[in-house]
Design a protein around this motif. Structure first.
Motif: not given
Length: 788
Positions: A34-35, A37-39, A41, A76, A110, A340
């Motif tokens: 995960m990136t 931002q994905e984390k 989210a 995300s 996502n 972030a």
């Protein structure tokens, strides 16, 4: 429409989607992919409302937050959906369809196909339109019956799971410290053992249905100064350890709760949302809790806006994460762009993100949300045609016969008969004067977290969605041959005196007066009880006491009935009422339960979970007072209650006798066993609640004069007697010593077997021997009862 989530997969299932691997391995693999931002989210929710026609949900417009752009957020991912059913009145089937379509949108948007956890309030039933409104938690406590509360919670959980909900924001485990607090109705009572056992049963029931139970509010919220909502709490470490924390310990260890919600409050200058010693040191490192910690709504932002311990929202987010908060609710604020940016600039370590994310994803894995065969179609839609929304309308019943029967059982067990001069049961009165503001008000049985009072009041043109017979209707059904004349007298809190003369005239022409008094539940000042509806004193709201006093002067016997969210001082009615019947927002079957007690169809068995004060200004006080908290010659204020904790009468009589103790001494790691005989000496079947209180006459720190350590309900036929046996481990005598450790001390103890905190029937003196013994959260919590 398809019943499967559209997730792009390769012939080889990604590790995180493969349930054959351990959850920890799946979560680690997913985090690694995960990136940032994905984390992030996955660590916040979005407050939404289900569509009334079954379309996708829409973001809820709340006055504390700006609008959320779902199109921008969803690529995300998304951690939670906040209250899709509990935001506006929506047919349950169309709400479920709306949630289904939204989950499909979320998983499609996502790249990992991760759905959101949907959470709802469920404090007095599933807070959705058309769902059964059960009695409030204060009534749960009045039952002294964990089993029936366990069954209720399981029923609530099944309804929630049937429509696609995963998490419930209940139970409230706050122990009442000041009955002026508006949220007393949401609590189970003023005793930590009662709160712990009833609350744990609720958790067990909810979790048995697959719903994540959320303990709240951790911790100290109910100990606010002057009973004001969201006020500072003056709590010492010993009060916190011995009164406020034990229900949470019990619900985690014995209930298996998988989520905890931090409190809004601060204790000694440290807000709970930023208290690492509480949320990580105690909760996780000591107690071993491995679930998720969620924010009370807007609680992280409050670190900046209310508490002033964070300079901006990034500081607030970092402080909460470091303390141990995993999920921001109800919607994205501090855990969005501010967090972030803080991570990108090195203010907040990404390791804190990963720590919280690991817990969140582990819970999603346990719920099956990461499995390749996960479907957004809830169980209630098995075999349904999802392409015809209107055909679904009315197809999901959240208020079915089994629910209503369970609500009836709880309501009947929760009604407390406080006093009775022999007038009750009424038999067959010819003329009944039914007086008071709650005589014809259907919502008088509902607490502030019931859907009609919490949300429905904002939509006056939409039907309430459930059957709510008022007291007049229930008395008419209960006494079909009686002439019932109804007079309002006064409002709940309007102070109107103009109707009192008519009420008195009506009373004089009747054989019996039933006066229905109490509260109106609401939020933030819209009621006399509920969140943000705190009381200056425990006098009855408005002009209700004036009405009551005037009726008592009428010459006709008066039965005082309370439909309330807290206990109130009743003035001269304590002595002058023919009878007093107390109920705490008893839910959809509440007025029928009250009518059944008045007629004698039901033999009352409820017991007070909170003391009823004698005077309105004696707060704060609870029965758990030390010697200095009792009445004395050096103060003109007498805190002695009119009716003590645990009190409740029945229509039969019981004798207690033949108390024996197996041994008068036991080591500080041992136990005692006591036995007594309870006999029903009356003419009808009844329920006695045997309560065991502990008195420690000499201890190294000041102790309450008495505290509950066990109880059991005992149903007996006329003339029947049973031998009751109770095993009392030394652990239940433990308390927090001077050095901050919980200890069991040697010395004498009194085991007081009682019908209430103010009525001891039998007493045994026993002695603990040996060294002082240190115990912890793994100690034995219960005095175990058995009946022969």
């Amino acid at each position: 429409m398809t019943a499967n989530v559209a997730v792009e997969t390769t012939p080889e299932i990604p590790l995180w989607n493969d349930p054959s691997h351990p959850v920890s391995a799946r979560v680690d693999a997913l985090i690694g992919a995960m990136t940032l931002q994905e984390k992030i989210a996955q660590l916040y929710g979005v407050w939404v409302g289900a569509s009334a026609n079954g379309g996708e949900v829409a973001p809820h417009q709340h006055d504390m937050e700006e609008a959320v752009d779902l199109d921008a957020l969803l690529p995300s991912g998304l951690g939670q959906l906040t209250r899709p059913f509990g935001t506006a009145p929506v047919d349950p089937a169309l709400g479920a369809l709306s949630l289904l379509r939204t989950q499909t949108r979320i998983t499609s948007a996502n790249r990992f196909g991760i759905p959101a956890v949907a959470h709802e309030e469920c404090l007095a039933g599933f807070a959705a339109w058309g769902a059964t409104a059960y009695p409030v938690p204060l009534s749960w406590g009045a039952t002294f019956d964990p089993d029936v509360i366990r069954r209720m919670a399981a029923a609530i959980g099944r309804d929630m799971r049937a429509v696609g909900v995963h998490q419930g924001l209940a139970p409230v485990l706050d122990v009442v410290r000041d009955a002026r607090w508006g949220r007393v109705e949401e609590t189970i009572g003023e005793d930590p053992y009662l709160v712990g056992t009833i609350g744990t049963a609720y958790v067990q029931g909810l979790e048995s249905a697959g719903i994540v139970a959320t303990l709240k509010h951790f911790v100290g919220y109910s100990a606010s100064r002057a009973g004001r909502n969201l006020a500072p709490s003056s709590v010492g470490p010993r009060e916190r350890a011995d009164v406020l924390l034990p229900p949470f310990e019990m619900a985690i260890r014995e209930g298996g709760a998988r989520s905890v919600m931090h409190a809004y409050t601060d204790i000694d200058g440290v807000p709970a949302a930023a208290d690492e010693t509480l949320l990580t040191g105690l909760l996780r490192d000591t107690w071993g809790f491995d679930g998720t910690v969620v924010a009370d709504y807007f609680g992280i932002a409050f670190l900046k806006t209310l508490h002033g311990v964070a300079g901006d929202f990034a500081d607030a987010a970092g402080a909460a994460l470091e303390a141990g908060v995993d999920i921001e609710l109800p919607t994205v604020k501090t855990f969005g762009a501010p967090l972030a940016e803080a991570v990108a600039e090195g203010w907040v370590p990404e390791a804190l993100i990963d720590r919280a994310l690991r817990r969140v994803l582990a819970q999603k894995a346990e719920l099956g949300l990461l499995d390749p065969d996960w479907s957004p179609v809830p169980p209630a839609f098995d075999g349904a045609d999802l392409d015809d929304p209107e055909a679904l309308r009315g197809k999901i019943d959240l208020d079915g016969p089994e629910n209503r029967e369970l609500a009836r059982e709880i309501a009947e067990k929760a009604v407390v008969l406080l006093s009775n001069d022999g007038t009750l049961p009424l038999g067959r009165p010819r003329r009944i004067a039914l007086v008071g503001p709650n005589a014809t008000e259907p919502s008088a049985v509902l607490g502030c977290y019931s859907f009609p009072q919490h949300v429905g009041v904002k939509y006056p043109d939409i039907p309430v969605g459930i059957e709510l017979p008022d007291l007049r209707a229930s008395l008419t059904a209960e006494f079909p041959d009686a002439e019932i004349t109804v007079v309002r007298g006064t409002g709940v809190d309007d102070g109107d005196l103009s109707g009192i003369t008519e009420a008195v005239d009506t009373a004089r022409d009747a054989d019996i007066v039933v006066v229905a008094l109490g509260d109106r539940a609401g939020l933030f000042g819209r009621g006399t009880s509920g969140e943000g509806c705190d009381a200056e004193s425990l006098a009855l709201p408005g002009a209700q006491q004036q009405l009551l006093d005037a009726l008592l002067d009428s010459g006709t016997p008066v039965v005082t009935v309370l439909l309330a969210g807290r206990p109130y001082a009743l003035g001269r009615a304590v002595e002058d009422s023919a009878a007093i019947v107390q109920s705490f927002f008893p839910g959809v079957a509440g007025t029928r339960a009250i009518a059944g007690v008045l007629s004698g169809r039901t033999n009352p068995s409820g017991r007070l979970p909170v003391s009823v004060p004698r005077t309105p200004g004696s707060q704060p006080t609870t029965y758990l007072g030390a010697p200095l908290a009792q009445a004395s010659e050096v103060s003109n204020i007498d805190p002695t209650p009119a009716f003590g904790f645990g009190h409740g009468l029945t229509y039969t009589t019981f004798t207690w006798s033949d108390l024996t103790v197996d041994a008068e001494e036991a080591p500080t790691d041992g136990e005692f066993t006591a036995s007594l005989t309870v006999r029903n000496t009356g003419e009808r079947t009844g329920t006695e609640v045997v309560q065991l209180y502990l008195h420690d006459p000499v201890a190294s720190v000041v102790q309450p004069v008495r505290r509950l350590v066990g109880y059991t309900r005992l149903d007996l036929e006329p003339g029947e007697e049973r031998r009751v046996r109770v095993t009392v481990p030394a652990d239940v005598a433990s308390f927090t010593g001077r050095d901050g450790h919980r200890i069991v001390e040697p010395g004498d103890l009194e085991l007081r077997l009682a019908t209430s905190s103010t009525d001891t029937r039998l007493t045994a003196t026993v002695t603990l021997t040996g060294p002082v013994r240190v115990v912890d959260h793994t100690r034995r919590f219960h005095a175990e009862f058995s009946v022969e």
